[in-house]
Design an enzyme around this catalytic site. Structure first.
Site, PDB file in Angstrom:
ATOM      1  N   LYS A   1       3.207 -13.980   6.249  1.00  0.00           N
ATOM      2  CA  LYS A   1       3.478 -15.030   5.259  1.00  0.00           C
ATOM      3  C   LYS A   1       4.995 -15.241   5.211  1.00  0.00           C
ATOM      4  O   LYS A   1       5.630 -15.275   4.150  1.00  0.00           O
ATOM      5  CB  LYS A   1       2.922 -14.619   3.891  1.00  0.00           C
ATOM      6  CG  LYS A   1       2.916 -15.743   2.851  1.00  0.00           C
ATOM      7  CD  LYS A   1       1.952 -16.862   3.167  1.00  0.00           C
ATOM      8  CE  LYS A   1       1.933 -17.900   2.035  1.00  0.00           C
ATOM      9  NZ  LYS A   1       1.111 -19.081   2.356  1.00  0.00           N
TER      10      LYS A   1
ATOM     11  N   ASP B   1      -5.961  -5.164   5.455  1.00  0.00           N
ATOM     12  CA  ASP B   1      -7.105  -4.716   4.669  1.00  0.00           C
ATOM     13  C   ASP B   1      -8.022  -5.894   4.344  1.00  0.00           C
ATOM     14  O   ASP B   1      -9.246  -5.824   4.505  1.00  0.00           O
ATOM     15  CB  ASP B   1      -6.607  -4.050   3.390  1.00  0.00           C
ATOM     16  CG  ASP B   1      -7.719  -3.369   2.615  1.00  0.00           C
ATOM     17  OD1 ASP B   1      -8.786  -3.111   3.190  1.00  0.00           O
ATOM     18  OD2 ASP B   1      -7.518  -3.107   1.415  1.00  0.00           O
TER      19      ASP B   1
ATOM     20  N   ASP C   1      -2.901 -17.291   5.395  1.00  0.00           N
ATOM     21  CA  ASP C   1      -3.911 -18.144   4.786  1.00  0.00           C
ATOM     22  C   ASP C   1      -4.491 -19.125   5.801  1.00  0.00           C
ATOM     23  O   ASP C   1      -5.692 -19.390   5.804  1.00  0.00           O
ATOM     24  CB  ASP C   1      -3.367 -18.876   3.555  1.00  0.00           C
ATOM     25  CG  ASP C   1      -1.979 -19.443   3.754  1.00  0.00           C
ATOM     26  OD1 ASP C   1      -1.305 -19.103   4.736  1.00  0.00           O
ATOM     27  OD2 ASP C   1      -1.548 -20.248   2.901  1.00  0.00           O
TER      28      ASP C   1
ATOM     29  N   TYR D   1       0.804  -1.215   0.000  1.00  0.00           N
ATOM     30  CA  TYR D   1       0.000   0.000   0.000  1.00  0.00           C
ATOM     31  C   TYR D   1       0.840   1.269   0.000  1.00  0.00           C
ATOM     32  O   TYR D   1       0.305   2.366  -0.106  1.00  0.00           O
ATOM     33  CB  TYR D   1      -0.943   0.007   1.208  1.00  0.00           C
ATOM     34  CG  TYR D   1      -2.285  -0.608   0.945  1.00  0.00           C
ATOM     35  CD1 TYR D   1      -3.434   0.145   0.964  1.00  0.00           C
ATOM     36  CD2 TYR D   1      -2.403  -1.965   0.673  1.00  0.00           C
ATOM     37  CE1 TYR D   1      -4.676  -0.417   0.741  1.00  0.00           C
ATOM     38  CE2 TYR D   1      -3.632  -2.546   0.433  1.00  0.00           C
ATOM     39  CZ  TYR D   1      -4.765  -1.772   0.470  1.00  0.00           C
ATOM     40  OH  TYR D   1      -5.984  -2.337   0.243  1.00  0.00           O
TER      41      TYR D   1
END
Length: 364
Positions: A193, A250, A226, A126
């Site tokens: 991640k 987000d 995930d 972002y």
């Protein structure tokens, strides 16, 4: 008592309707506000040379230290990047807080959700460091990457860069621990991640663990993003405060909003050093502008967060309780909270405000 000086940004699309309904509810608490009304978004671009975020808006927020903002339209695929992103960058609003809480009477598969999403607000993808496909900059970067062993990258690629810093990570994770401690939460979960992106998300995880070692009075764990997403839809009650890099924050915050009935009940707050901006997390829904139709509760709950920030805790509890009562009764709610979206008993934005104000008037 001195009135709270607050920058009020109505926004565009349905924003002005939501803002007016929320203003009425906040004033019905008896708390005294001195609203500094400033306009931003698509409606003021012509007046300010194509700028949707005029300097006077930023100056007002800096001076007052707190703002309540309606939603503002962000163009898809073109136009200006985002007023929201611009605000966060200009004001150093590094921490976004999005509570996701179940209220009885909301149609949802879940009834026991009470999560806080803490999203880093200034770094990650972002940050907007992008190179357009086919430009000299993009081709030059691809040439450099090929020299570093990434010759398999396609030449017709657009490129984004993902900066995650130790300083930014330490700041947001410490914020999450401080927020958990101040609000009686039980634990903090860092989301990442790091198994794949070892030098960006890996840094985020490493720093989060270091910060956790300095805050041992609050429990800590970490989850791969995930895996967390799967677990949230299976067992959301296992999680309390989530702290995430910008992009994951987000996405996961919208997932959590889905657990509680949708973005119509998802408030938001953005914090920096000495400044805070409160806003609903949904968009401006311009197709419904002027129709007195959309759900104002996310913005009203953002007002609840603002009241707490202003040390008006009793007023905040009264507004949240009034909203909860209106939801539980199910009469004076907008179409999205009815059993079917074409339910003829649905009321409009202003009528929701009327119902909540009625509740406030009979509360002790």
């Amino acid at each position: 008592m001195t009135a709270h000086r607050v920058t009020l940004i109505p926004g565009d699309g349905t924003g002005p309707e939501l803002t007016e309904a929320t203003r009425r509810v906040l004033e019905a608490t008896g708390v005294d506000f001195d609203w500094d009304i400033r306009h931003a978004g698509t409606d003021v671009m012509d007046e300010h040379g194509g700028n949707p975020l005029p300097d006077h808006v930023l100056d007002s927020i800096r001076e007052n230290g707190v703002a309540l903002k309606g939603p503002i339209t962000t163009p898809v695929g073109g136009g200006f990047r985002s007023v929201n992103v611009g605000l966060r960058k200009a004001l150093g609003l590094y921490a976004q807080v999005r509570p996701c809480k179940s209220y009885p009477g909301v149609r949802s598969r879940y009834s026991n959700v009470d999560l806080i999403v803490v999203r880093e607000n200034t770094e990650d993808l972002y940050a907007g460091v992008e190179f357009e496909e086919g430009t000299e900059d993009a081709d030059g970067l691809l040439d450099w990457l090929a020299e570093k062993g990434y010759a398999e990258l396609r030449r017709d690629s657009g490129i984004s860069i993902k900066p995650i810093s130790e300083t930014g990570t330490r700041r947001i994770v410490q914020f999450a621990f401080d927020y958990a401690r101040a609000n009686g939460r039980r634990d903090v979960t860092a989301v990442h991640k790091a198994n794949i992106m070892k030098f960006t998300d890996g840094l985020f995880l490493h720093v989060a663990r270091d910060v956790a070692d300095e805050n041992t009075d609050v429990a800590f764990q970490d989850r791969i993003v995930d895996n967390l997403s799967m677990q949230l839809v299976q067992r959301p009650e296992e999680y309390d405060v989530l702290v995430l890099p910008n992009l994951y924050g987000d996405i996961v915050s919208d997932l959590c909003a889905g657990l509680i009935g949708g973005l119509g009940l998802a408030p938001g707050a953005n914090f920096g050093d000495g400044v805070a901006v409160f806003e609903p997390t949904h968009g401006s829904a311009p197709k419904y502008a002027g129709q007195n139709k959309v759900n104002p509760m996310a913005m009203m709950l953002s007002g609840v967060l603002m009241l707490r920030h202003l040390d008006e805790g009793a007023a905040a509890e009264r507004v949240e309780s009034a909203i909860a009562e209106v939801i539980a009764e199910g009469r004076s709610v907008t179409y999205d909270m009815k059993p079917t979206r074409d339910d003829p008993t649905a009321v409009g934005t202003s009528e929701v405000a009327d119902a909540i104000i009625e509740k406030l008037e009979v509360m002790p």
